[in-house]
Design a protein around this motif. Structure first.
Motif, PDB file in Angstrom:
ATOM      1  N   SER A 232       0.837  -1.199   0.000  1.00  0.00           N
ATOM      2  CA  SER A 232       0.000   0.000   0.000  1.00  0.00           C
ATOM      3  C   SER A 232       0.872   1.250   0.000  1.00  0.00           C
ATOM      4  O   SER A 232       1.877   1.321   0.711  1.00  0.00           O
TER       5      SER A 232
ATOM      6  N   THR B 149      -1.474   2.621  -7.882  1.00  0.00           N
ATOM      7  CA  THR B 149      -2.747   3.236  -8.273  1.00  0.00           C
ATOM      8  C   THR B 149      -2.507   4.600  -8.917  1.00  0.00           C
ATOM      9  O   THR B 149      -3.189   4.977  -9.875  1.00  0.00           O
TER      10      THR B 149
ATOM     11  N   GLN C 287     -12.584  -0.502  -7.566  1.00  0.00           N
ATOM     12  CA  GLN C 287     -12.695  -1.343  -6.381  1.00  0.00           C
ATOM     13  C   GLN C 287     -14.131  -1.393  -5.853  1.00  0.00           C
ATOM     14  O   GLN C 287     -14.599  -2.426  -5.401  1.00  0.00           O
TER      15      GLN C 287
ATOM     16  N   GLU D 204      -7.740  -2.809  -8.181  1.00  0.00           N
ATOM     17  CA  GLU D 204      -8.104  -3.713  -7.086  1.00  0.00           C
ATOM     18  C   GLU D 204      -9.578  -4.117  -7.134  1.00  0.00           C
ATOM     19  O   GLU D 204     -10.312  -3.949  -6.159  1.00  0.00           O
TER      20      GLU D 204
ATOM     21  N   SER E 237     -10.999  -6.666  -4.198  1.00  0.00           N
ATOM     22  CA  SER E 237     -10.691  -6.501  -2.778  1.00  0.00           C
ATOM     23  C   SER E 237     -11.932  -6.476  -1.881  1.00  0.00           C
ATOM     24  O   SER E 237     -11.826  -6.688  -0.680  1.00  0.00           O
ATOM     25  N   ASN E 238     -13.118  -6.216  -2.462  1.00  0.00           N
ATOM     26  CA  ASN E 238     -14.339  -6.208  -1.650  1.00  0.00           C
ATOM     27  C   ASN E 238     -15.033  -7.562  -1.587  1.00  0.00           C
ATOM     28  O   ASN E 238     -16.085  -7.687  -0.967  1.00  0.00           O
TER      29      ASN E 238
ATOM     30  N   ARG F 265     -13.239 -14.414  -4.344  1.00  0.00           N
ATOM     31  CA  ARG F 265     -12.101 -13.741  -4.970  1.00  0.00           C
ATOM     32  C   ARG F 265     -11.320 -14.712  -5.860  1.00  0.00           C
ATOM     33  O   ARG F 265     -10.939 -14.371  -6.974  1.00  0.00           O
TER      34      ARG F 265
ATOM     35  N   ARG G 212     -11.183 -14.158  -9.906  1.00  0.00           N
ATOM     36  CA  ARG G 212      -9.917 -13.818 -10.561  1.00  0.00           C
ATOM     37  C   ARG G 212      -9.658 -14.741 -11.748  1.00  0.00           C
ATOM     38  O   ARG G 212      -9.095 -14.313 -12.756  1.00  0.00           O
TER      39      ARG G 212
ATOM     40  N   THR H 237      -3.050  -4.389  -7.979  1.00  0.00           N
ATOM     41  CA  THR H 237      -3.405  -5.120  -6.762  1.00  0.00           C
ATOM     42  C   THR H 237      -2.244  -5.053  -5.773  1.00  0.00           C
ATOM     43  O   THR H 237      -1.102  -4.821  -6.158  1.00  0.00           O
ATOM     44  N   HIS H 238      -2.565  -5.236  -4.488  1.00  0.00           N
ATOM     45  CA  HIS H 238      -1.501  -5.383  -3.489  1.00  0.00           C
ATOM     46  C   HIS H 238      -1.331  -6.854  -3.122  1.00  0.00           C
ATOM     47  O   HIS H 238      -0.462  -7.213  -2.331  1.00  0.00           O
ATOM     48  N   ASP H 239      -2.167  -7.717  -3.711  1.00  0.00           N
ATOM     49  CA  ASP H 239      -2.173  -9.148  -3.393  1.00  0.00           C
ATOM     50  C   ASP H 239      -1.271  -9.879  -4.388  1.00  0.00           C
ATOM     51  O   ASP H 239      -1.613 -10.038  -5.565  1.00  0.00           O
TER      52      ASP H 239
ATOM     53  N   GLU I  76      -2.823 -12.831  -6.340  1.00  0.00           N
ATOM     54  CA  GLU I  76      -3.573 -12.396  -7.522  1.00  0.00           C
ATOM     55  C   GLU I  76      -2.623 -12.142  -8.686  1.00  0.00           C
ATOM     56  O   GLU I  76      -2.860 -12.554  -9.818  1.00  0.00           O
TER      57      GLU I  76
END
Length: 375
Positions: free
Chosen positions: A40, A45, A84, A161, A164-165, A171, A175, A193-195, A198
């Motif tokens: 993050s 972004t 998002q 993202e 993310s919700n 998820r 994906r 994404t921060h994942d 993913e």
């Protein structure tokens, strides 16, 4: 379709002393699914928003195809974004939400309906076209947001993202749907994404960003097998790579009782440096006898049996911490070492295992620059 190119792009927010994105040079190939990943606040972004025209570019240029869009209005860039929070109109039906941008563009009703029906069929939304968003699940709303982007038939998809919700199970399911859909449509896609899971499962290539600086670009396999620096090594992979700073003594890296052999190429590249960062993934270790020579003795703290695999969590038997120290320690494991072993083979907690890094599975990094060293 089109390529996307960031040419030495920098973004500095008003009042900030450091750039949010610094000298970004990145090219997305025609039809490619490229994932921007990082922690993050790293600038991923911001990069996406600059491409969309929602953020100013302080230096450099952005190209979509052969066109310099650096100062072009967002509506004229021929891109479509998936956010998002879905950003659906609650008072409109699914059909109207998906076709709204086409209605604003004053396309004929027949063409709007044809595009919406085709996208709905592709996304499995045909039976929901007359529902309002409140009557849909989170995954269905996300597919509506995807459909709204698809019907516009843009040159580039931008996704910020979008999963993310959703809950964990949905998820994973969504994906795979997005990745399959993108390959079917062949639209150039930039996905943020921060994942890292993913990123590994969806992207044709991955671009890792940290503190506004691009760290490495490559296929998921390239980033996993040959990370360019210790940050990428610790960020990519789940569980993350075991990373620690060792002292160099002769032809070995030493930390307490742990001893790891170093190749001549690595020693030559060190140039007499007395410290080195060693990395090894949980699956890159093998259990050996205590008398096997240079080993990593591990006191077992916990064993996780997962059915097909088991993970052993432990710490160095001599009490030293396997850590990079300071802010550069991206392992977030507080000195803990993770080992993957076959199921039901791990000794109980409290016992000591002796480990060696398998051939070709050792990652060496400079302790001063954190950059990869020759194997």
């Amino acid at each position: 379709m089109a390529t996307v190119k960031f040419d030495n792009v920098t973004r500095i927010y008003p009042g900030a002393t450091e750039p949010a994105v610094k000298s970004l040079n990145l090219e997305v190939k025609d039809g490619e699914f490229l994932v921007l990943v990082g922690p993050s606040g790293c600038g991923k972004t911001t990069s996406l928003r600059m491409l969309a025209g929602l953020e100013d570019v302080n230096e450099g240029h952005i190209y979509i195809g052969d066109k310099d869009v650096t100062n072009v209005q967002p509506k004229d860039r021929d891109i479509a974004m998936v956010f998002q929070n879905y950003a659906l109109y609650p008072h409109m039906t699914v059909r109207d939400n998906m076709g709204f941008a086409l209605k604003i563009a004053k396309l004929p009703k027949d063409e709007i309906n044809a595009r919406v029906e085709k996208a709905a069929k592709t996304l499995g939304l045909t039976q929901y076209l007359d529902r309002k968003p409140k009557a849909l699940s989170g995954g269905q709303r996300q597919r509506v947001a995807m459909g709204r982007a698809i019907v516009r038939q843009p040159q580039v998809f931008l996704m910020d993202e979008p999963l993310s919700n959703l809950d964990a199970k949905l998820r994973v399911q969504t994906r795979t749907q997005i990745a399959s859909l993108q390959h079917e449509l062949g639209v150039t896609t930039l996905y943020v994404t921060h994942d890292q899971t993913e990123a590994m499962t969806m992207g044709d290539r991955i671009a890792v960003i940290k503190d506004g600086l691009l760290q490495q670009v490559g296929s998921p396999r390239e980033l996993y097998d040959r990370p360019a620096n210790s940050f990428v090594a610790g960020f990519i992979g789940s569980p993350s790579m075991n990373l620690g700073k060792f002292k160099v003594e002769g032809s070995e890296a030493v930390l307490g009782e742990a001893r790891v052999p170093l190749s001549k190429a690595t020693l030559d590249a060190l140039g007499g440096a007395k410290e080195i960062i060693i990395g090894f993934r949980p699956e890159g270790l093998k259990v050996v006898d205590a008398g096997a020579g240079a080993t990593i003795p591990l006191t077992i703290d916990l064993v996780e049996e997962l059915g097909s695999d088991a993970y052993v969590y432990g710490h160095l038997a001599s009490g030293e911490q396997l850590t990079l120290g300071g802010e550069e320690d991206s392992s977030e494991k507080f000195g803990q070492i993770v080992v993957r072993v076959p199921p039901h083979t791990a000794p109980p907690a409290g016992q000591v295992m002796h480990l060696q890094i398998e051939e070709g599975k050792q990652h060496n990094f400079s302790a001063t620059t954190t950059m990869r060293l020759p194997d």
